[in-house]
Write a protein that holds these residues in place. Structure first.
Motif, PDB file in Angstrom:
ATOM      1  N   TYR A  35       3.554 -10.740 -11.915  1.00 20.53           N
ATOM      2  CA  TYR A  35       4.691 -11.971 -12.238  1.00 20.53           C
ATOM      3  C   TYR A  35       5.447 -12.342 -10.805  1.00 20.53           C
ATOM      4  CZ  TYR A  35       8.520 -14.419 -14.468  1.00 20.53           C
ATOM      5  OH  TYR A  35       9.657 -15.204 -14.616  1.00 20.53           O
ATOM      6  N   MET A  36       5.946 -11.083 -10.362  1.00 20.98           N
ATOM      7  CA  MET A  36       7.040 -11.331  -9.132  1.00 20.98           C
ATOM      8  C   MET A  36       6.354 -11.928  -7.797  1.00 20.98           C
ATOM      9  SD  MET A  36       9.663 -10.737 -10.512  1.00 20.98           S
ATOM     10  CE  MET A  36      10.795 -11.370  -8.791  1.00 20.98           C
ATOM     11  N   LEU A  37       4.893 -11.526  -7.587  1.00 17.60           N
ATOM     12  CA  LEU A  37       3.977 -11.979  -6.573  1.00 17.60           C
ATOM     13  C   LEU A  37       3.864 -13.417  -6.887  1.00 17.60           C
ATOM     14  CD1 LEU A  37       1.295  -9.218  -6.050  1.00 17.60           C
ATOM     15  CD2 LEU A  37       2.987  -9.750  -4.532  1.00 17.60           C
ATOM     16  N   TRP A  38       3.722 -13.803  -8.104  1.00 18.57           N
ATOM     17  CA  TRP A  38       3.434 -15.393  -8.107  1.00 18.57           C
ATOM     18  C   TRP A  38       4.439 -15.947  -8.148  1.00 18.57           C
ATOM     19  CZ3 TRP A  38      -0.198 -18.525  -7.967  1.00 18.57           C
ATOM     20  CH2 TRP A  38      -0.272 -19.604  -8.666  1.00 18.57           C
ATOM     21  N   GLN A  65       6.313 -12.508 -18.726  1.00 17.51           N
ATOM     22  CA  GLN A  65       5.005 -11.969 -17.733  1.00 17.51           C
ATOM     23  C   GLN A  65       3.712 -11.739 -18.395  1.00 17.51           C
ATOM     24  OE1 GLN A  65       6.841  -8.218 -16.603  1.00 17.51           O
ATOM     25  NE2 GLN A  65       8.786  -9.226 -15.374  1.00 17.51           N
ATOM     26  N   SER A  66       3.823 -11.674 -19.781  1.00 15.82           N
ATOM     27  CA  SER A  66       2.595 -11.683 -20.439  1.00 15.82           C
ATOM     28  C   SER A  66       1.748 -12.704 -20.207  1.00 15.82           C
ATOM     29  CB  SER A  66       2.731 -11.117 -22.068  1.00 15.82           C
ATOM     30  OG  SER A  66       3.095  -9.826 -22.126  1.00 15.82           O
ATOM     31  N   VAL A  67       2.262 -13.791 -20.379  1.00 19.44           N
ATOM     32  CA  VAL A  67       2.207 -15.346 -20.276  1.00 19.44           C
ATOM     33  C   VAL A  67       1.070 -15.717 -18.942  1.00 19.44           C
ATOM     34  CG1 VAL A  67       2.213 -17.813 -20.554  1.00 19.44           C
ATOM     35  CG2 VAL A  67       3.240 -16.092 -22.243  1.00 19.44           C
ATOM     36  N   ILE A  68       2.192 -15.252 -17.877  1.00 18.80           N
ATOM     37  CA  ILE A  68       1.680 -15.405 -16.495  1.00 18.80           C
ATOM     38  C   ILE A  68       0.116 -14.467 -16.527  1.00 18.80           C
ATOM     39  CG2 ILE A  68       2.004 -14.962 -14.028  1.00 18.80           C
ATOM     40  CD1 ILE A  68       3.245 -17.447 -15.367  1.00 18.80           C
ATOM     41  N   ARG A 107       1.407  -0.430 -17.732  1.00 17.38           N
ATOM     42  CA  ARG A 107       1.021  -2.040 -18.080  1.00 17.38           C
ATOM     43  C   ARG A 107       2.246  -2.903 -17.735  1.00 17.38           C
ATOM     44  NH1 ARG A 107      -0.903  -0.194 -23.949  1.00 17.38           N
ATOM     45  NH2 ARG A 107      -3.503  -0.181 -23.564  1.00 17.38           N
ATOM     46  N   VAL A 108       3.458  -2.337 -17.821  1.00 17.34           N
ATOM     47  CA  VAL A 108       4.635  -3.012 -17.872  1.00 17.34           C
ATOM     48  C   VAL A 108       4.955  -3.175 -15.991  1.00 17.34           C
ATOM     49  CG1 VAL A 108       7.279  -2.878 -17.717  1.00 17.34           C
ATOM     50  CG2 VAL A 108       5.973  -2.176 -19.675  1.00 17.34           C
ATOM     51  N   VAL A 109       4.643  -2.177 -15.420  1.00 15.25           N
ATOM     52  CA  VAL A 109       4.834  -2.253 -13.906  1.00 15.25           C
ATOM     53  C   VAL A 109       3.821  -3.289 -13.419  1.00 15.25           C
ATOM     54  CG1 VAL A 109       4.687  -0.879 -11.699  1.00 15.25           C
ATOM     55  CG2 VAL A 109       5.700   0.024 -13.770  1.00 15.25           C
TER      56      VAL A 109
END
Length: 368
Positions: free
Chosen positions: A360-363, A272-275, A352-354
């Motif tokens: 990430y999930m939207l993408w 998720q960090s990379v996205i 930050r996590v949320v």
């Protein structure tokens, strides 16, 4: 289809006229020629290079260059084999970065520490890494999402922290330069001082034109790092020279990005960090970007079809994303769009996590 190759243009006439007899003797010994034969050959030292025997000796010397090139080709072959053999095209960007920074770097680090690799080899290595990062394969013909120079910047500077192979090569060879500067108690250093430098001051030493290729490259690296040795006190500092400090000094500096901590916090899930990193750099293949490249026939949002699909629209303005974010904010009783003010470290990390999970999930949903 054109097969990727590299070609070297060598001035053999100059090489032919500048064979070093000490080097030739070492080659004869390495190739296990009998001692009696070696002594007989060395009695020819000082004779004209145009003699009938000299082309044969020249071909023996060329064996060294041939072996160096074979090492380089073998190195590239092993890297390609690893990339093709692992079968990781379905791995996330995060896992590919881990592989590049660990497994693949081991394959070329040894040779980088011995001599400067040819530029075409460095370019091919970086091409393999770049292709593997963006497609999980050794071959990738599309335009990468982020320029490789930016990828090789540190995470604080907006990059991924992947090592630049060419710069790392110079920094590792700099270790050899430092050993000579500090007169390290090594047989190799003593040999270099006796054979090449002959007691000369290393800081002002200039390699003769007839020196062998590897020695000239070491002297070239000395020139590149000269200012660094003076400004960073690598010789006088108790910690001494380090490859990492040299690499950081050689890298072109970039300003630090304000979102570094939000994207790369230890609490965050790496993929998720990379996205999120790609979102911050506005590097994802949105419909607006694809439309501009002539790949898509429309620029409207995939999820709501009510506006141009930019990064801002997808993750902030799209009706679908607004509905998702609002529902999560209501459930958690906290704002996702804006950073919390003064709060505990745990609460900020949860935010930050949320937020990264939402992006990430939207993408992922957008690409279904």
């Amino acid at each position: 289809m054109v097969s990727p190759h590299c070609m070297f243009k060598l001035d053999l006439q100059k090489a032919y006229d500048s064979i070093e007899w000490q080097f030739l003797e070492q080659m004869l010994e390495a190739l296990k020629f009998p001692e009696k034969f070696r002594k007989m050959i060395m009695t020819c030292e000082g004779l004209e290079t145009g003699g009938l025997y000299f082309p044969l000796l020249f071909y023996i010397s060329m064996e060294y260059l041939s072996r160096v090139m074979n090492y380089a080709v073998g190195l590239l072959g092993r890297i390609v084999g690893k990339i093709k053999g692992i079968g990781v095209s379905k791995l996330s960007y995060a896992w590919r970065i881990v592989l590049i920074n660990s497994v693949f770097n081991i394959l070329h680090n040894y040779w980088c520490s011995i001599f400067l690799l040819p530029k075409c080899v460095i370019k091919r290595i970086e091409a393999f890494y770049r292709n593997f990062l963006w497609n999980g394969d050794a071959e990738y013909q599309r335009t990468p999402l982020v320029a490789w120079d930016n990828v090789c910047s540190s995470k604080k500077e907006g990059g991924l922290g992947i090592k630049n192979a060419g710069v790392w090569n110079i920094a590792t060879v700099g270790k050899l330069v430092n050993w000579i500067f500090t007169k390290a108690d090594l047989l190799w250093v003593l040999w270099v001082d006796h054979i090449y430098m002959k007691g000369a001051d290393w800081s002002s030493y200039i390699s003769p034109s007839y020196s062998n290729w590897n020695w000239r490259n070491i002297c070239k690296v000395k020139g590149i790092l000269a200012t660094g040795f003076q400004g960073n006190q690598w010789m006088s500092d108790a910690r001494g020279y380090s490859i990492n400090s040299s690499y950081q000094w050689l890298q072109e500096p970039h300003p630090h990005v304000p979102w570094y901590k939000d994207v790369w916090d230890n609490w965050n899930i790496p993929k998720q960090s990379v996205i999120s990193w790609l979102i911050q750099r506005k590097a994802l293949n949105t419909r607006v970007k694809l439309f501009q490249l002539g790949i898509s026939d429309t620029s409207s949002c995939v999820m709501c079809e009510l506006g141009p699909e930019t990064h801002t629209h997808i993750f902030s303005d799209c009706d679908y994303s607004i509905l998702v974010v609002t529902s999560i904010e209501y459930w958690l009783q906290m704002s996702i769009k804006t950073a919390p003010g003064r709060c505990s470290t745990v609460r900020r990390n949860v935010w930050r996590v949320v937020r990264l999970s939402c992006w990430y999930m939207l993408w992922i949903e957008r690409n279904k």
